[in-house]
Scaffold this active site. Structure first.
Site, PDB file in Angstrom:
ATOM      1  CD  GLU A   1      -2.576   1.284   2.626  1.00  0.00           C
ATOM      2  OE1 GLU A   1      -2.719   0.525   3.377  1.00  0.00           O
ATOM      3  OE2 GLU A   1      -3.156   2.207   2.525  1.00  0.00           O
TER       4      GLU A   1
ATOM      5  CE  LYS B   1      -5.930  -0.151   1.905  1.00  0.00           C
ATOM      6  NZ  LYS B   1      -6.769  -0.902   2.980  1.00  0.00           N
TER       7      LYS B   1
HETATM    8  P1  13P Z   1      -9.311   4.387   4.204  1.00  0.00           P
HETATM    9  O1  13P Z   1     -10.115   3.930   3.298  1.00  0.00           O
HETATM   10  O2  13P Z   1      -9.933   5.016   5.466  1.00  0.00           O
HETATM   11  O3  13P Z   1      -8.364   5.405   3.605  1.00  0.00           O
HETATM   12  O4  13P Z   1      -8.480   3.411   5.024  1.00  0.00           O
HETATM   13  C1  13P Z   1      -7.696   2.312   4.479  1.00  0.00           C
HETATM   14  C2  13P Z   1      -6.665   2.087   4.926  1.00  0.00           C
HETATM   15  O5  13P Z   1      -6.421   0.936   5.159  1.00  0.00           O
HETATM   16  C3  13P Z   1      -5.517   2.964   5.088  1.00  0.00           C
HETATM   17  O6  13P Z   1      -4.218   2.423   5.346  1.00  0.00           O
END
Ligand code: 13P
Length: 341
Positions: free
Chosen positions: A177, A219
């Site tokens: 991510e 992600k």
């Molecule tokens: P949000 O969808 O609130 O951005 O959170 C997702 C997430 O896992 C952030 O690390």
């Protein structure tokens, strides 16, 4: 590496019409969200809140996986069932956030890197034993006049790649991510430029680290103008910029892209996801991995009280159903107005 386990997890997470609930807020983050609603962040309140989320009836209809925080994966539901067992029993895959948060990157004013590689190799088998089948590591990339710097992007790309390699070694599917932050007044075009460069750097590092692209998920956020940008972008424009960026930088070997919501309100996040998912012929599957855009209405309805559990669960389910429709490109304003029962 047990590729069968990784393969099964990927297939389960990317099941059609389903997506991931990110419920892995760290202590400071959940504390902030609770505080805004006047709820005290105690271990019991966090447990009761996550219990409300994870015992919501029919959650598995549109939720394929839940990302847990270290505290939650070790806790039991209010009925005494360990949370990972409770989730797995519903056909939902338990996952775990394994990074230890983003901190200031020395020498790089305003930029961050993520802690958590030390000891990770020993922590991962323990998480597997607790029931986790996938992991998540978040890196933060901010857009400013002179940022992101190549040094910041490279440091984060390297850490993401090492995290992914270690997760696959432990039989856990890594969710890689790199979050491009929405803070700032940058334009949609600038976000696209930064996201394209950052994703290319992340994939170069993943390849160099010999991460199996087939056994990971990406992600990241949609390509959006900064929250302070005066020029707003329409749904179609956002979907187009996002897909142009991704097709230019995310290899086709990656099985899935899962979107974070990153501070978008719940309805726009669903509308934009729907527009992206309407496009056919993409090389990867696309779904959601929302935190706030799934949880916000539920947390507000809950208010820290057991009396509100049923109303809060309905609010969560409604967002899950709407996003489940969006993933199939079938979300409509009418569906938004139809309250899920
Ligand atoms: P949000 O969808 O609130 O951005 O959170 C997702 C997430 O896992 C952030 O690390």
């Amino acid at each position: 590496m047990n590729t069968d386990t990784l393969e099964r997890t990927i297939q389960a997470l990317l099941a059609p019409g389903r997506g991931i609930l990110a419920a892995d807020e760290s202590f400071p983050t959940i504390g902030k969200r609770f505080e805004e609603l006047g709820i005290e962040s105690t271990e019991e309140n966090r447990r009761a809140y996550r219990d409300m989320l994870l015992t919501a009836p029919r959650l598995s209809g549109n939720i394929s996986g839940v990302i847990l925080f270290d505290e939650t994966i070790r806790q039991e539901s209010l009925e005494g069932i360990p949370f990972p067992k409770l989730i797995a029993g519903q056909g939902i895959v338990p996952g775990i956030k394994v990074d230890e948060g983003a901190v200031a990157l020395p020498g790089f004013e305003g930029e961050k890197f993520t802690l958590g590689l030390d000891g990770l190799r020993d922590r991962l088998p323990a998480y597997f034993k607790l029931g986790a089948r996938f992991t998540k590591w978040r890196a933060v990339i901010s857009i400013g006049e002179d940022t992101p710097s190549s040094g910041c992007v490279a440091a984060n790309a390297r850490s993401l790649a090492l995290f992914a390699a270690l997760s696959q070694e432990a039989g856990l599917v890594p969710i890689v991510e790199p979050e491009i932050m929405m803070d700032g007044d940058h334009t949609l075009g600038r976000c696209e430029e930064v996201a394209t460069a950052a994703l290319r750097a992340v994939f170069a590092a993943l390849v160099e680290q010999r991460v199996a692209l087939e056994h990971m998920l990406l992600k990241t956020g949609m390509v959006l103008p900064g929250a302070g940008c005066r020029k707003k972008a329409g749904v179609a424009e956002i979907a187009e910029a996002t897909l142009r960026c991704f097709t230019r930088s995310v290899p086709a070997a990656v099985p899935g892209v899962v979107f974070l919501s990153g501070g978008q309100s719940d309805v726009p996040a669903t509308e934009r996801l729907n527009a992206i998912c309407k496009v056919t012929g993409l090389p990867w599957k696309v779904t959601f991995s929302f935190g706030r855009a799934l949880q916000d209405p539920a947390m507000k309805a809950w208010e820290g009280s057991s009396r509100n559990v049923s109303a809060a669960q309905k609010a969560l389910l409604h967002r899950a159903v709407c996003n489940g429709l969006a993933v199939r490109g079938r979300y409509t304003a009418k569906a938004e107005k139809t309250r899920s029962r």
